[in-house]
Design a protein around this motif. Structure first.
Motif, short mmCIF file in Angstrom:
data_model
loop_
_atom_site.label_atom_id
_atom_site.label_comp_id
_atom_site.label_asym_id
_atom_site.label_seq_id
_atom_site.Cartn_x
_atom_site.Cartn_y
_atom_site.Cartn_z
N MET A 1 13.93 -1.98 -7.02
CA MET A 1 12.70 -2.35 -6.48
C MET A 1 12.38 -1.38 -5.62
O MET A 1 12.75 -1.15 -4.87
N TYR A 2 11.92 -0.81 -5.51
CA TYR A 2 11.63 0.01 -4.41
C TYR A 2 11.85 -0.92 -3.26
O TYR A 2 11.02 -1.66 -2.87
N GLY A 3 13.08 -1.11 -2.80
CA GLY A 3 13.36 -2.06 -1.73
C GLY A 3 13.73 -3.36 -2.32
O GLY A 3 13.46 -3.59 -3.46
N ALA B 1 4.17 14.66 -12.75
CA ALA B 1 5.15 14.05 -13.65
C ALA B 1 5.85 12.89 -12.94
O ALA B 1 6.06 11.82 -13.52
N LYS B 2 6.19 13.09 -11.67
CA LYS B 2 6.88 12.03 -10.93
C LYS B 2 5.98 10.81 -10.77
O LYS B 2 6.40 9.68 -11.01
N VAL B 3 4.74 11.06 -10.38
CA VAL B 3 3.82 9.93 -10.16
C VAL B 3 3.57 9.20 -11.48
O VAL B 3 3.52 7.97 -11.52
N ASP C 1 5.70 8.94 -13.88
CA ASP C 1 6.92 8.14 -14.09
C ASP C 1 6.83 6.83 -13.33
O ASP C 1 7.17 5.77 -13.86
N GLU C 2 6.40 6.90 -12.08
CA GLU C 2 6.36 5.68 -11.25
C GLU C 2 5.42 4.65 -11.86
O GLU C 2 5.73 3.46 -11.92
N VAL C 3 4.27 5.12 -12.33
CA VAL C 3 3.33 4.19 -12.96
C VAL C 3 3.95 3.63 -14.25
O VAL C 3 3.84 2.44 -14.54
N ILE D 1 13.10 7.92 -0.07
CA ILE D 1 12.67 6.60 -0.55
C ILE D 1 13.19 6.41 -1.98
O ILE D 1 13.69 5.34 -2.33
N ASP D 2 13.12 7.46 -2.77
CA ASP D 2 13.67 7.33 -4.11
C ASP D 2 15.17 7.14 -4.08
O ASP D 2 15.73 6.41 -4.91
N ALA D 3 15.83 7.77 -3.12
CA ALA D 3 17.28 7.57 -2.98
C ALA D 3 17.58 6.09 -2.73
O ALA D 3 18.48 5.51 -3.34
N GLU E 1 15.20 8.34 -15.15
CA GLU E 1 14.10 9.16 -14.64
C GLU E 1 14.21 9.38 -13.14
O GLU E 1 13.82 10.42 -12.62
N GLU E 2 14.77 8.38 -12.45
CA GLU E 2 14.89 8.51 -11.00
C GLU E 2 15.78 9.69 -10.61
O GLU E 2 15.60 10.27 -9.54
N SER E 3 16.75 10.02 -11.46
CA SER E 3 17.62 11.13 -11.07
C SER E 3 16.81 12.43 -10.97
O SER E 3 17.09 13.28 -10.12
N PHE E 4 15.78 12.57 -11.78
CA PHE E 4 14.88 13.72 -11.63
C PHE E 4 14.12 13.63 -10.31
O PHE E 4 13.99 14.62 -9.58
N HIS E 5 13.65 12.44 -9.95
CA HIS E 5 12.88 12.29 -8.70
C HIS E 5 13.70 12.71 -7.50
O HIS E 5 13.23 13.39 -6.59
N LEU E 6 14.96 12.27 -7.52
CA LEU E 6 15.85 12.54 -6.40
C LEU E 6 16.09 14.04 -6.25
O LEU E 6 15.99 14.61 -5.17
FE LIG Z 1 11.04 7.35 -8.34
#
Ligand SMILES: [Fe+2]
Ligand SMILES: [Fe+2]
Lengths: 123, 329
Positions: free
Chosen positions: B1-3, B88-90, B92-94, B146-148, B175-180
């Motif tokens: 969750m994001y949180g 690309a990151k944004v 992914d989030e959507v 925040i992604d972490a 995908e999150e591993s790319f964001h981090l």
């Molecule tokens: Fe993310």
């Protein structure tokens, strides 16, 4: 009008107090099940769903959602309501399958017999 | 969750199981105890369904709203490559938002109903996105830290009991591993750059530290309620455990860069192995999550605007043959 840190938001001229009618039923359309093939020769794999108004748009959304990274060569979509499934409650219909060793390569062990035979011939 | 999902600590634990079929409940709990997943059409207790809908829906909203503070910097990210990467990151989030809405709708709440609850302010989303990204460095700190935090939460939840949520999270975590990595790269670039760049990233870190400490939510008081949710593998770790895990993994990396965390009390107690810190301001957390943060009103107005201006397109594409059916997986 919102004055935002985000120039895109400021340009869009948005009122802060912009109550809207709630989304109606079917506003987000129906769903399609998506099957994705990574490379020629692979099986297509079910990867999830997209909401779309028709199959063409479903392909478009599926490409964005499931094909934006890594390998892809082909995508299928099918309306969720056109998929027929078994029931998890009926999963006992598969229960005895693993017991059917006569359907498995591992169910046939001949080396013991061969070795015994060879031994007996030699003797 | 994001949180972590925000569960009202005042909600009564009593009566959660009232009226449930005890035989079915026992089978359900045995299945979870065996490590098997629950699938959408399986029998499940009302409270399981309710909490999962709430949690997955909040998670989905967080992905969608989280795209706003980060999106703020797409047009001004320094250089073409960073613009591409941030886009690309944004995206992914959507996309995560969409995967999560899909998982939630298998439990019987329509995507329209979830969006309606978001734009009227009825549903919550991660509190951190009610804060502004003042500079490019803020966007970098978000992408890294925040992604972490999100990854710690999502990796834990991916081992939960509800099949569709786990499948969505597996895809999301990849995908999150790319964001981090992307976020870390950006922060390192600033922190190892010119004095002006270092100052910029330090200020962003100082601004974001309080929201980061809020990220996992207040200490859970271990009530019957949380105990049941943990037994059902809806909640996979306590808020404090996840916060500790985050501090343990990332404070040393922040210090490595010679950056200062704005909390003089922050240190690891070598005896207990736990981090000690100044208690975050939970009154502020509650005030912001209930609507009174610096960006709440703008975030929801932007979402309403997007829904409203896109409505005629969605309606034009709708055909009378379309018929909704809850997806299977
Ligand atoms: Fe993310
Ligand atoms: Fe995400």
């Amino acid at each position: 009008m919102i004055k935002s840190l985000d120039p895109r938001v400021t340009r869009a001229e948005i009122e802060l107090d912009n109550a809207i009618e709630p989304l109606k039923e079917m506003d987000q359309w129906e769903t399609f099940e998506v099957f994705h093939q990574k490379r020629r020769g692979d099986q297509h794999m079910h990867v999830g769903i997209v909401h779309a108004p028709n199959a063409e748009m479903a392909i478009l959304f599926a490409k964005e959602q499931y094909g934006r990274r890594g390998l892809s060569v082909n995508i299928w979509v099918v309306k969720t309501r056109d998929v027929f499934t078994t029931d998890y409650d009926d999963s006992d219909i598969f229960e005895t399958v693993p017991e059917k060793q006569y359907r498995e390569a591992g169910g046939y062990k001949v080396m013991d017999k061969i070795n015994k035979y060879k031994k007996s011939v030699k003797a | 969750m994001y949180g972590n999902a925000y569960i009202d600590p005042n909600e009564k634990a009593a009566g959660i199981l009232a009226g449930e079929d005890m035989q079915k409940l026992a089978e359900f709990e045995a299945r979870i105890a065996r490590g098997e997943k629950i699938e959408p059409k399986d029998w499940m207790p009302r409270e399981y369904r309710k909490q999962l809908i709430r949690m997955i829906e909040q998670h989905a909203h967080s992905e969608i709203i989280g795209a706003l503070p980060e999106g703020t910097w797409i047009t001004r990210a320094p250089g073409f490559k960073r613009k591409l990467a941030l886009m690309a990151k944004v995206q992914d989030e959507v996309g995560h938002g969409q995967l999560l809405y899909s998982a939630a709708e298998t439990l019987g709440k329509s995507r329209e109903a979830m969006i309606n609850d978001l734009i009227t302010g009825k549903s919550k989303y991660s509190n951190v996105f009610n804060y502004p990204a003042f500079t490019w460095a803020d966007a970098c700190v978000i992408a890294w830290l925040i992604d972490a935090g999100a990854i710690i939460n999502q990796v834990a939840n991916a081992k939960g009991s509800y099949g569709p949520y786990c499948r969505a999270l597996d895809r999301i975590c990849t995908e999150e591993s790319f964001h981090l990595k992307y976020g870390h790269d950006n922060v390192v670039t600033l922190a190892t750059g010119t004095p002006v760049q270092r100052k910029m990233v330090q200020e962003a870190l100082s601004r974001w530290w309080p929201p980061i400490m809020h990220f996992f939510g207040p200490s859970d008081k271990i009530s019957n309620h949380t105990e049941i949710l943990m037994r059902w593998k809806v909640k996979m770790a306590t808020n404090d455990d996840m916060r500790q895990q985050f501090l343990n993994m990332y404070v040393p990396k922040i210090w490595d860069l010679g950056l200062t965390v704005p909390d003089a009390k922050l240190s690891k107690n070598e005896e207990t192995g736990k981090w000690e810190y100044t208690e975050p301001d939970w009154d502020e957390f509650k005030r912001v999550i209930n609507g009174d943060g610096p960006c709440n009103a703008e975030r929801l107005a932007v979402r309403r605007n997007a829904e409203e201006r896109g409505r005629w397109v969605r309606e034009a594409l709708n055909t009378s043959e379309s018929k909704y059916m809850v997806p299977f997986a």
